[in-house]
Design an enzyme around this catalytic site. Structure first.
Site, PDB file in Angstrom:
ATOM      1  N   ASP A 112       0.924  -1.261   0.118  1.00 32.15           N
ATOM      2  CA  ASP A 112      -0.088  -0.021   0.060  1.00 32.15           C
ATOM      3  C   ASP A 112       0.798   1.186   0.128  1.00 32.15           C
ATOM      4  O   ASP A 112       1.876   1.441   0.748  1.00 32.15           O
ATOM      5  CB  ASP A 112      -0.820   0.127   1.384  1.00 32.15           C
ATOM      6  CG  ASP A 112      -1.787   1.293   1.307  1.00 32.15           C
ATOM      7  OD1 ASP A 112      -3.114   0.823   1.141  1.00 32.15           O
ATOM      8  OD2 ASP A 112      -1.328   2.289   1.350  1.00 32.15           O
TER       9      ASP A 112
ATOM     10  N   ASN B  21      -2.171  12.797  -3.829  1.00 31.54           N
ATOM     11  CA  ASN B  21      -3.291  13.215  -4.804  1.00 31.54           C
ATOM     12  C   ASN B  21      -3.689  14.620  -4.569  1.00 31.54           C
ATOM     13  O   ASN B  21      -3.795  15.481  -5.701  1.00 31.54           O
ATOM     14  CB  ASN B  21      -4.323  12.450  -4.743  1.00 31.54           C
ATOM     15  CG  ASN B  21      -4.374  11.101  -5.630  1.00 31.54           C
ATOM     16  OD1 ASN B  21      -4.060  11.285  -6.733  1.00 31.54           O
ATOM     17  ND2 ASN B  21      -4.611   9.984  -5.163  1.00 31.54           N
TER      18      ASN B  21
ATOM     19  N   HIS C   3      -4.951  14.245  -9.267  1.00 30.12           N
ATOM     20  CA  HIS C   3      -5.392  12.970  -9.369  1.00 30.12           C
ATOM     21  C   HIS C   3      -4.463  12.397 -10.686  1.00 30.12           C
ATOM     22  O   HIS C   3      -4.167  11.299 -10.637  1.00 30.12           O
ATOM     23  CB  HIS C   3      -6.681  12.906  -9.741  1.00 30.12           C
ATOM     24  CG  HIS C   3      -7.348  11.463  -9.328  1.00 30.12           C
ATOM     25  ND1 HIS C   3      -7.645  10.674 -10.062  1.00 30.12           N
ATOM     26  CD2 HIS C   3      -7.744  11.253  -7.867  1.00 30.12           C
ATOM     27  CE1 HIS C   3      -8.236   9.481  -9.469  1.00 30.12           C
ATOM     28  NE2 HIS C   3      -8.208  10.030  -7.937  1.00 30.12           N
TER      29      HIS C   3
ATOM     30  N   ASP D  74      -2.066   9.070 -11.022  1.00 33.58           N
ATOM     31  CA  ASP D  74      -2.418   7.802 -11.774  1.00 33.58           C
ATOM     32  C   ASP D  74      -1.028   7.565 -12.324  1.00 33.58           C
ATOM     33  O   ASP D  74      -0.668   6.490 -12.562  1.00 33.58           O
ATOM     34  CB  ASP D  74      -3.490   8.320 -12.840  1.00 33.58           C
ATOM     35  CG  ASP D  74      -4.721   8.112 -12.255  1.00 33.58           C
ATOM     36  OD1 ASP D  74      -4.903   7.792 -11.114  1.00 33.58           O
ATOM     37  OD2 ASP D  74      -5.481   8.401 -13.066  1.00 33.58           O
TER      38      ASP D  74
ATOM     39  N   GLU E 194      -4.764   2.135  -4.358  1.00 32.92           N
ATOM     40  CA  GLU E 194      -3.279   2.230  -4.346  1.00 32.92           C
ATOM     41  C   GLU E 194      -2.881   1.170  -3.665  1.00 32.92           C
ATOM     42  O   GLU E 194      -1.875   1.185  -2.821  1.00 32.92           O
ATOM     43  CB  GLU E 194      -2.812   3.596  -3.700  1.00 32.92           C
ATOM     44  CG  GLU E 194      -3.840   4.058  -2.562  1.00 32.92           C
ATOM     45  CD  GLU E 194      -3.518   3.464  -1.255  1.00 32.92           C
ATOM     46  OE1 GLU E 194      -4.283   2.673  -0.807  1.00 32.92           O
ATOM     47  OE2 GLU E 194      -2.395   3.978  -0.708  1.00 32.92           O
TER      48      GLU E 194
HETATM   49  P1  GH3 Z   1      -1.562   5.412   4.359  1.00 36.30           P
HETATM   50  O1  GH3 Z   1       0.180   5.724   4.125  1.00 36.30           O
HETATM   51  O2  GH3 Z   1      -2.019   5.066   5.710  1.00 36.30           O
HETATM   52  O3  GH3 Z   1      -1.828   4.215   3.322  1.00 36.30           O
HETATM   53  O4  GH3 Z   1      -2.155   6.692   3.886  1.00 36.30           O
HETATM   54  P2  GH3 Z   1      -2.973   7.017   2.333  1.00 36.30           P
HETATM   55  O5  GH3 Z   1      -3.399   8.311   2.369  1.00 36.30           O
HETATM   56  O6  GH3 Z   1      -2.149   6.317   1.309  1.00 36.30           O
HETATM   57  O7  GH3 Z   1      -4.105   5.841   2.470  1.00 36.30           O
HETATM   58  P3  GH3 Z   1      -5.649   6.062   2.320  1.00 36.30           P
HETATM   59  O8  GH3 Z   1      -6.409   4.609   2.201  1.00 36.30           O
HETATM   60  O9  GH3 Z   1      -6.481   6.893   3.286  1.00 36.30           O
HETATM   61  O10 GH3 Z   1      -5.870   6.762   0.890  1.00 36.30           O
HETATM   62  C1  GH3 Z   1      -5.728   5.924  -0.224  1.00 36.30           C
HETATM   63  C2  GH3 Z   1      -5.908   7.046  -1.386  1.00 36.30           C
HETATM   64  O11 GH3 Z   1      -5.148   6.506  -2.848  1.00 36.30           O
HETATM   65  C3  GH3 Z   1      -7.222   7.587  -1.786  1.00 36.30           C
HETATM   66  C4  GH3 Z   1      -7.051   8.146  -2.829  1.00 36.30           C
HETATM   67  O12 GH3 Z   1      -6.836   9.531  -3.008  1.00 36.30           O
HETATM   68  C5  GH3 Z   1      -5.959   7.447  -3.589  1.00 36.30           C
HETATM   69  N1  GH3 Z   1      -6.358   6.559  -4.636  1.00 36.30           N
HETATM   70  C6  GH3 Z   1      -6.922   5.229  -4.729  1.00 36.30           C
HETATM   71  N2  GH3 Z   1      -7.130   5.100  -6.116  1.00 36.30           N
HETATM   72  C7  GH3 Z   1      -6.645   5.728  -6.664  1.00 36.30           C
HETATM   73  C8  GH3 Z   1      -6.692   5.885  -8.236  1.00 36.30           C
HETATM   74  O13 GH3 Z   1      -6.873   5.158  -9.080  1.00 36.30           O
HETATM   75  N3  GH3 Z   1      -6.023   6.899  -8.725  1.00 36.30           N
HETATM   76  C9  GH3 Z   1      -5.364   8.039  -7.884  1.00 36.30           C
HETATM   77  N4  GH3 Z   1      -4.752   9.023  -8.429  1.00 36.30           N
HETATM   78  N5  GH3 Z   1      -5.620   8.173  -6.501  1.00 36.30           N
HETATM   79  C10 GH3 Z   1      -6.114   6.915  -6.127  1.00 36.30           C
HETATM   80 MG    MG Z   2      -2.034   3.983   1.322  1.00 37.37          MG
HETATM   81 MG    MG Z   3      -4.948   2.088   1.182  1.00 39.56          MG
END
Ligand code: GH3
Ligand code: MG
Ligand code: MG
Ligand code: MG
Length: 312
Positions: free
Chosen positions: A186, A194, A199, A203, A230
Site C-alpha cells: 500500500d 493526490n 489525481h 495515476d 493504491e
Molecule cells: P497510508 O500511508 O496510511 O496508506 O495513507 P494513504 O493516504 O495512502 O491511505 P488511504 O487509504 O487513506 O488513501 C488512499 C488514497 O489513494 C485515496 C485516494 O486519494 C487514492 N487513490 C485510490 N485509488 C486511486 C486511483 O486510481 N488514482 C489516484 N490518483 N488515486 C487513487
Molecule cells: Mg496508502
Molecule cells: Mg490504502
C-alpha cells in the site's frame, strides 16, 4: 517421405501479433495444399501425426488448428478431445478437414469440441474464408479476455486475475504442500500525494509503482496485481516466508529508488511503499481468505511501525 514446404515445428518464437495455424494431416500433400493458400496470411506449422500435433500445440499454442481425422496412432477426434481437456489449449479453435462425410462423423466432430467441419475434397476459397472468420472470432475472444483480466490504469493484472490465480495456487498448495506466499502493498500517504499533485499525477505514480512490482516478479508463476485503489498484491507460489520477504524488500527498495517527489509526506521526501508478507506452509483447513487477512495484518503492522518497510 516428402516434407511439406512450410515452417516446421519447434524452436523460434513467433512475434506477438503473428497468427499461427497448425495443420495436422498424415499425408504431406494434403498439408501442402492447405498451407499454400494460408501461408500468405498466417504463420503455418504442421504435424503429420496426432502425437506430434499435441506436442506442437502445447509448445506453440497456435491460434487455430486444421485437423485430419483418420491418422495412424491417435486419430483426430481423440486429439481434439485431449486439446479440450487442457486449460491452456481449450479455447484454441479446431476445424476438422476430413474425408469422413457422414452426418454421424460430423456430429462426432462437434461433440468433441470442433468449431467447424469440412469434408475433403475441400474448396480452397471456402477453407480460407472459414479460417479467416474463426481467426477473427479467436482474436476478439483473446481481446475480451485481456480486457477482463488486466487493470486498465496500470496494465498489470487486475483483481479478477488475482482471484483466479490465488484460487489456482491455493488448491495447488493444498495438493502438493509447497509454501505459498502473498505480499500486500500500500502506497504511503497517497491521499496527500493526490491532494498536492492532483489525481492525474497520482495515476502516473500508480503506474510507476505497478511497474516496480512487476519488475520484481522473476518467476513465470509469480504474479503482481492491482488489488484496488493504491493497493497491490503479489502471489509467489512455492516460496517460503524468507524468500517472499526478500522479494518484498526488493520491491520496497525499487519504489524508493524511483525517487518520485512527495512534498507532503511526513516521513520521507519521496513516494514510499509499505508491505506485508504472509505464507501458507502446508495443507490447512483454513481458507485462502485467511492468507489474505494475514498479509493485510502484516501490512497494517508495517504502517504502524513507521511505513516504508516490510513486516510479516
Ligand atoms: P497510508 O500511508 O496510511 O496508506 O495513507 P494513504 O493516504 O495512502 O491511505 P488511504 O487509504 O487513506 O488513501 C488512499 C488514497 O489513494 C485515496 C485516494 O486519494 C487514492 N487513490 C485510490 N485509488 C486511486 C486511483 O486510481 N488514482 C489516484 N490518483 N488515486 C487513487
Ligand atoms: Mg496508502
Ligand atoms: Mg490504502
Ligand atoms: Mg488422414
Amino acid at each position: 517421405m516428402q516434407q511439406p514446404d512450410v515452417s516446421s515445428a519447434g524452436g523460434g518464437n513467433e512475434a506477438q501479433d503473428e497468427t499461427v495455424i497448425l495443420i495436422v494431416d498424415d499425408v504431406p500433400t494434403n498439408i501442402q495444399i492447405l498451407a499454400d493458400i494460408l501461408k500468405q496470411d498466417y504463420r503455418v506449422l504442421f504435424a503429420t501425426s496426432g502425437e506430434q500435433a499435441l506436442t506442437i500445440a502445447a509448445t506453440r499454442e497456435p491460434d487455430l488448428i486444421l485437423l485430419d481425422v483418420m491418422m495412424p496412432g491417435i486419430d483426430g477426434f481423440t486429439v481434439c478431445k485431449r486439446l479440450k481437456q487442457d486449460p491452456l489449449l481449450r479455447d484454441t479453435p479446431v476445424i476438422f478437414v476430413t474425408a469422413m462425410g457422414e452426418v454421424e462423423d460430423e456430429t462426432r466432430g462437434f461433440e468433441v469440441g470442433a468449431v467447424d467441419y469440412l469434408t475433403k475434397p475441400v474448396s480452397l476459397p471456402i477453407v480460407r474464408a472459414r479460417v479467416r472468420n474463426h481467426i477473427e472470432l479467436k482474436h476478439q475472444r483473446d481481446l475480451l479476455r485481456r480486457i477482463a483480466l488486466v487493470d486498465g490504469l496500470t496494465g498489470i493484472a487486475n483483481r479478477r486475475q488475482f482471484d483466479e490465480a490465488l484460487d489456482r495456487e491455493w488448491r495447488r498448495t493444498q495438493r502438493q504442500g509447497a509454501p505459498l506466499s502473498l505480499i500486500m502493498a500500500d502506497i504511503d500517504y497517497f491521499k496527500g500525494y493526490n491532494d498536492h499533485y492532483g489525481h492525474s499525477e497520482g495515476d502516473t505514480a500508480l503506474r510507476a509503482v505497478a511497474q516496480a512490482l512487476k519488475a520484481q516478479m522473476l518467476r513465470p508463476t509469480d504474479l503482481a496485481a492491482r488489488y484496488g485503489g493504491e493497493e497491490f498484491v503479489c502471489i509467489l507460489p512455492e516460496t517460503p516466508l524468507a524468500g517472499a520477504e526478500e522479494v518484498a524488500e526488493r520491491i520496497r527498495h525499487a519504489v524508493e529508488a524511483q525517487t518520485i517527489p512527495h512534498a507532503t509526506s511526513p516521513d520521507a521526501p519521496h513516494l514510499t511503499l509499505s508491505l506485508g508478507v504472509a505464507t501458507a506452509l502446508e495443507p490447512t483447513s483454513a481458507s485462502r481468505e485467511s492468507l489474505l487477512t494475514l498479509a493485510d495484518r502484516a501490512l497494517y503492522k508495517a504502517k504502524k511501525a513507521g511505513r516504508n518497510r516490510v513486516c510479516s
